[in-house]
Design a protein around this motif. Structure first.
Motif, short mmCIF file in Angstrom:
data_model
loop_
_atom_site.label_atom_id
_atom_site.label_comp_id
_atom_site.label_asym_id
_atom_site.label_seq_id
_atom_site.Cartn_x
_atom_site.Cartn_y
_atom_site.Cartn_z
N GLU A 81 8.49 -43.70 -59.47
CA GLU A 81 8.21 -43.51 -60.89
C GLU A 81 7.50 -42.18 -61.06
N LEU A 82 8.16 -41.27 -61.75
CA LEU A 82 7.60 -39.94 -61.98
C LEU A 82 7.55 -39.64 -63.46
N PRO A 83 6.57 -38.84 -63.87
CA PRO A 83 6.55 -38.43 -65.27
C PRO A 83 7.80 -37.58 -65.59
N CYS A 84 8.19 -37.59 -66.82
CA CYS A 84 9.33 -36.78 -67.25
C CYS A 84 9.04 -35.32 -66.94
N TYR A 120 6.05 -31.84 -54.81
CA TYR A 120 6.03 -32.26 -56.22
C TYR A 120 6.09 -30.99 -57.06
N LEU A 121 7.01 -30.95 -58.00
CA LEU A 121 7.17 -29.79 -58.87
C LEU A 121 7.07 -30.23 -60.33
N ASN A 122 6.14 -29.63 -61.05
CA ASN A 122 6.00 -29.90 -62.48
C ASN A 122 6.80 -28.84 -63.23
N CYS A 123 7.88 -29.25 -63.84
CA CYS A 123 8.77 -28.33 -64.56
C CYS A 123 8.48 -28.29 -66.05
N THR A 124 7.25 -28.66 -66.43
CA THR A 124 6.88 -28.68 -67.84
C THR A 124 5.69 -27.76 -68.08
N ASP A 125 5.41 -27.53 -69.34
CA ASP A 125 4.27 -26.68 -69.70
C ASP A 125 3.02 -27.51 -70.00
N GLU A 126 2.99 -28.75 -69.51
CA GLU A 126 1.84 -29.64 -69.70
C GLU A 126 1.36 -30.18 -68.36
N LYS A 152 1.32 -40.97 -60.08
CA LYS A 152 0.62 -42.11 -59.49
C LYS A 152 1.10 -42.38 -58.06
N ASP A 153 0.26 -43.11 -57.32
CA ASP A 153 0.59 -43.62 -55.98
C ASP A 153 0.95 -42.51 -54.99
N VAL A 154 0.16 -41.45 -54.97
CA VAL A 154 0.38 -40.33 -54.06
C VAL A 154 -0.75 -40.33 -53.03
N LYS A 155 -0.40 -40.14 -51.76
CA LYS A 155 -1.40 -40.08 -50.69
C LYS A 155 -1.04 -38.96 -49.73
N GLY A 156 -2.07 -38.25 -49.28
CA GLY A 156 -1.86 -37.21 -48.29
C GLY A 156 -2.76 -36.02 -48.54
N ALA A 211 -2.79 -34.63 -59.85
CA ALA A 211 -2.71 -33.87 -61.10
C ALA A 211 -1.97 -32.57 -60.82
N LEU A 212 -0.91 -32.34 -61.58
CA LEU A 212 -0.13 -31.11 -61.46
C LEU A 212 -0.34 -30.25 -62.69
N SER A 213 -0.76 -29.01 -62.50
CA SER A 213 -0.94 -28.10 -63.62
C SER A 213 0.43 -27.75 -64.20
#
Length: 103
Positions: free
Chosen positions: A44-47, A64-70, A75-79, A93-95
């Motif tokens: 389950e990933l954010p849009c 993990y790549l955030n392709c948004t401007d927000e 959730k549920d990430v470890k490492g 948290a991805l900028s």
């Protein structure tokens, strides 16, 4: 009547054929079942967030790549985030347009 969904084996794989118009919820359930049967893990990933896994030298790296401007929360990430050394145990948290690589 005729079947709305069929599954056919071919070689080492299977093909699903959908001959019906399904609403979004029904299509989601069908795709989840097909992926589960194929052994594909669903995350389950954010849009607008992508997740990719690579393996090298016996280690696994998760991108993990955030392709948004927000800012996006995954959730549920470890490492360990290899880009900044941060230990992640639960929420990443991805900028905006940010990237994280976890090992």
């Amino acid at each position: 009547g005729m079947p709305a969904v069929t599954v056919n084996a071919y070689g080492k794989g299977k093909a699903c054929y959908v001959a019906a118009r399904l609403d979004d919820a029904a299509m989601q359930r069908l795709l989840e079942e097909c992926l589960k049967a194929a052994g594909v893990t669903i995350y389950e990933l954010p849009c607008g967030v992508e997740r990719h896994t690579r393996k090298a030298d016996g280690k696994q790296y998760v991108f993990y790549l955030n392709c948004t401007d927000e800012i996006q929360q995954v959730k549920d990430v470890k490492g360990t985030n290899l880009l900044n050394g941060e230990q992640v145990d639960g929420l990443l948290a991805l900028s905006p347009y940010g990237v994280a690589i976890l090992a």
